[in-house]
Design a protein around this motif. Structure first.
Motif, PDB file in Angstrom:
ATOM      1  N   THR A  11      -7.735   2.787   4.474  1.00 31.30           N
ATOM      2  CA  THR A  11      -8.159   1.392   4.317  1.00 31.30           C
ATOM      3  C   THR A  11      -9.646   1.256   4.021  1.00 31.30           C
ATOM      4  N   LEU A  14     -10.375   2.267   0.461  1.00 30.84           N
ATOM      5  CA  LEU A  14      -9.875   1.284  -0.503  1.00 30.84           C
ATOM      6  C   LEU A  14     -10.739   0.028  -0.542  1.00 30.84           C
ATOM      7  N   LEU A  15     -11.118  -0.477   0.634  1.00 26.46           N
ATOM      8  CA  LEU A  15     -11.930  -1.694   0.677  1.00 26.46           C
ATOM      9  C   LEU A  15     -13.318  -1.473   0.099  1.00 26.46           C
ATOM     10  N   LEU A  18     -13.041  -1.167  -3.681  1.00 29.32           N
ATOM     11  CA  LEU A  18     -12.815  -2.474  -4.294  1.00 29.32           C
ATOM     12  C   LEU A  18     -14.099  -3.282  -4.336  1.00 29.32           C
ATOM     13  N   ILE A  29      -9.062 -10.143  -1.920  1.00 28.02           N
ATOM     14  CA  ILE A  29      -8.936  -8.719  -1.578  1.00 28.02           C
ATOM     15  C   ILE A  29      -7.470  -8.381  -1.355  1.00 28.02           C
ATOM     16  N   THR A  32      -5.528  -8.524  -4.693  1.00 27.07           N
ATOM     17  CA  THR A  32      -5.898  -7.436  -5.605  1.00 27.07           C
ATOM     18  C   THR A  32      -5.325  -6.105  -5.136  1.00 27.07           C
ATOM     19  N   LEU A  33      -5.441  -5.804  -3.838  1.00 29.17           N
ATOM     20  CA  LEU A  33      -4.881  -4.557  -3.320  1.00 29.17           C
ATOM     21  C   LEU A  33      -3.373  -4.501  -3.546  1.00 29.17           C
ATOM     22  N   LYS A  34      -2.698  -5.608  -3.322  1.00 25.16           N
ATOM     23  CA  LYS A  34      -1.244  -5.653  -3.496  1.00 25.16           C
ATOM     24  C   LYS A  34      -0.865  -5.413  -4.955  1.00 25.16           C
ATOM     25  N   GLN A  36      -2.746  -4.092  -7.483  1.00 22.52           N
ATOM     26  CA  GLN A  36      -3.191  -2.792  -7.993  1.00 22.52           C
ATOM     27  C   GLN A  36      -2.385  -1.629  -7.432  1.00 22.52           C
ATOM     28  N   SER A  37      -1.741  -1.818  -6.278  1.00 23.69           N
ATOM     29  CA  SER A  37      -0.969  -0.738  -5.661  1.00 23.69           C
ATOM     30  C   SER A  37       0.539  -0.903  -5.845  1.00 23.69           C
ATOM     31  N   PHE A  41       0.161  -1.708  -0.794  1.00 25.42           N
ATOM     32  CA  PHE A  41      -0.837  -2.233   0.132  1.00 25.42           C
ATOM     33  C   PHE A  41      -0.674  -3.746   0.253  1.00 25.42           C
ATOM     34  N   LEU A  48      -6.666  -7.451   7.759  1.00 26.49           N
ATOM     35  CA  LEU A  48      -7.856  -7.339   6.909  1.00 26.49           C
ATOM     36  C   LEU A  48      -9.139  -7.782   7.606  1.00 26.49           C
TER      37      LEU A  48
END
Length: 109
Positions: A11, A14-15, A18, A29, A32-34, A36-37, A41, A48
């Motif tokens: 985590t 990744l953060l 980003l 955030i 975008t994580l969801k 892009q993955s 994620f 978060l």
């Protein structure tokens, strides 16, 4: 579904990665994580924000308020210390993933 242990161990990396691209606000955030993955994620706000607060307390990120369409958003950005930690974390992740892939490539018995 991916084991949450794999996710929690990556985590911070990744953060920080980003936030090294541009400043983001919380929901952005998560989204975008969801995306892009490919939905691996799928982080919840309750997961978060404590991580963001910890990174901020450790001076790896900073936040500021931004007015958007009459609403105030808290926006997060990486600091110089965060960039240094990110570089170290990326190197460690590379070494780890190479080692795991080498073992997996051995095949089964």
């Amino acid at each position: 579904m991916v084991d949450k242990g794999y996710i929690s161990g990556s985590t911070r990396l990744l953060l920080l990665n980003l936030l090294s691209k541009k400043p983001y606000y919380g929901y952005e955030i998560i989204k975008t994580l969801k995306v892009q993955s490919n939905d691996v994620f799928d982080m919840k706000e309750g997961t978060l924000y404590p991580i963001l607060h910890k990174l901020e307390n450790e001076e790896m990120i900073r936040s500021y308020n931004q007015e958007v369409s009459g609403r105030t958003r808290k926006v997060y950005t990486i600091t110089e210390k965060g960039k240094e930690v990110l570089a170290k974390d990326k190197q460690e992740w590379e070494e780890f993933s190479v080692a795991v892939n080498q073992v997996l490539a051995m095949g089964g018995i």
